[in-house]
Scaffold this motif. Structure first.
Motif, mmCIF file in Angstrom:
data_model
loop_
_atom_site.group_PDB
_atom_site.id
_atom_site.type_symbol
_atom_site.label_atom_id
_atom_site.label_comp_id
_atom_site.label_asym_id
_atom_site.label_seq_id
_atom_site.Cartn_x
_atom_site.Cartn_y
_atom_site.Cartn_z
ATOM 1 N N LEU A 49 1.674 3.668 -6.279
ATOM 2 C CA LEU A 49 -0.163 3.424 -6.138
ATOM 3 C C LEU A 49 -0.324 5.021 -5.504
ATOM 4 C CD1 LEU A 49 -0.081 0.064 -5.157
ATOM 5 C CD2 LEU A 49 -0.158 0.417 -7.801
ATOM 6 N N SER A 50 -0.208 5.777 -6.065
ATOM 7 C CA SER A 50 -1.643 6.902 -5.582
ATOM 8 C C SER A 50 -2.772 7.174 -6.026
ATOM 9 C CB SER A 50 -0.378 8.400 -6.314
ATOM 10 O OG SER A 50 -1.450 8.134 -7.895
ATOM 11 N N SER A 72 -2.089 5.719 0.550
ATOM 12 C CA SER A 72 -0.992 6.222 0.177
ATOM 13 C C SER A 72 -0.415 7.643 0.387
ATOM 14 C CB SER A 72 -1.557 7.104 -1.622
ATOM 15 O OG SER A 72 -2.047 5.688 -2.260
ATOM 16 N N THR A 91 2.058 10.846 0.809
ATOM 17 C CA THR A 91 2.010 12.293 -0.249
ATOM 18 C C THR A 91 3.178 13.279 0.601
ATOM 19 O OG1 THR A 91 0.101 13.335 2.097
ATOM 20 C CG2 THR A 91 -0.913 12.039 -0.287
ATOM 21 N N GLU A 130 -4.775 6.181 -3.234
ATOM 22 C CA GLU A 130 -5.510 5.097 -2.697
ATOM 23 C C GLU A 130 -5.572 5.941 -0.820
ATOM 24 O OE1 GLU A 130 -6.197 2.054 -2.933
ATOM 25 O OE2 GLU A 130 -5.968 2.511 -5.187
ATOM 26 N N TYR A 164 5.372 3.561 -4.051
ATOM 27 C CA TYR A 164 5.261 5.021 -4.466
ATOM 28 C C TYR A 164 4.172 5.627 -6.195
ATOM 29 C CZ TYR A 164 9.382 3.999 -8.220
ATOM 30 O OH TYR A 164 9.372 3.544 -8.904
ATOM 31 N N ARG A 224 0.452 -0.825 -0.244
ATOM 32 C CA ARG A 224 0.109 -0.185 -0.177
ATOM 33 C C ARG A 224 0.711 1.732 0.390
ATOM 34 N NH1 ARG A 224 -2.537 0.635 5.957
ATOM 35 N NH2 ARG A 224 -0.633 0.209 7.192
ATOM 36 N N PHE A 225 2.007 1.397 0.393
ATOM 37 C CA PHE A 225 2.965 1.766 0.455
ATOM 38 C C PHE A 225 3.880 2.208 -0.957
ATOM 39 C CE2 PHE A 225 2.336 1.276 4.634
ATOM 40 C CZ PHE A 225 1.261 2.891 5.325
#
Length: 64
Positions: free
Chosen positions: A53-54, A59, A61, A56, A51, A48-49
């Motif tokens: 995969l924005s 994510s 920022t 979400e 880079y 999920r982290f």
């Protein structure tokens, strides 16, 4: 392999992958290449982290 295994169905999957001829310009054959690619895609999409995969809820920022 023919001396060890009576039928092609008896070959252990791992042994078969390692014995497969490598693809042109690669270190592994087609079967192992597909399995490795699938595993890396799953690792990327499951992180999920990651880079790329924005958008979400989880994510990361940039802080301004």
């Amino acid at each position: 392999m023919r001396r060890i295994y009576k039928h092609v169905e008896d070959i252990d999957f791992y042994v078969g992958m390692l014995a497969e001829a490598p693809e042109k310009g690669a270190l592994v054959g087609t079967t192992l290449r597909c399995i490795l690619a699938d595993q890396f895609v799953r690792l990327k999409r499951g992180d999920r982290f990651f880079y790329e995969l924005s958008g979400e809820p989880s994510s990361l920022t940039r802080r301004g």
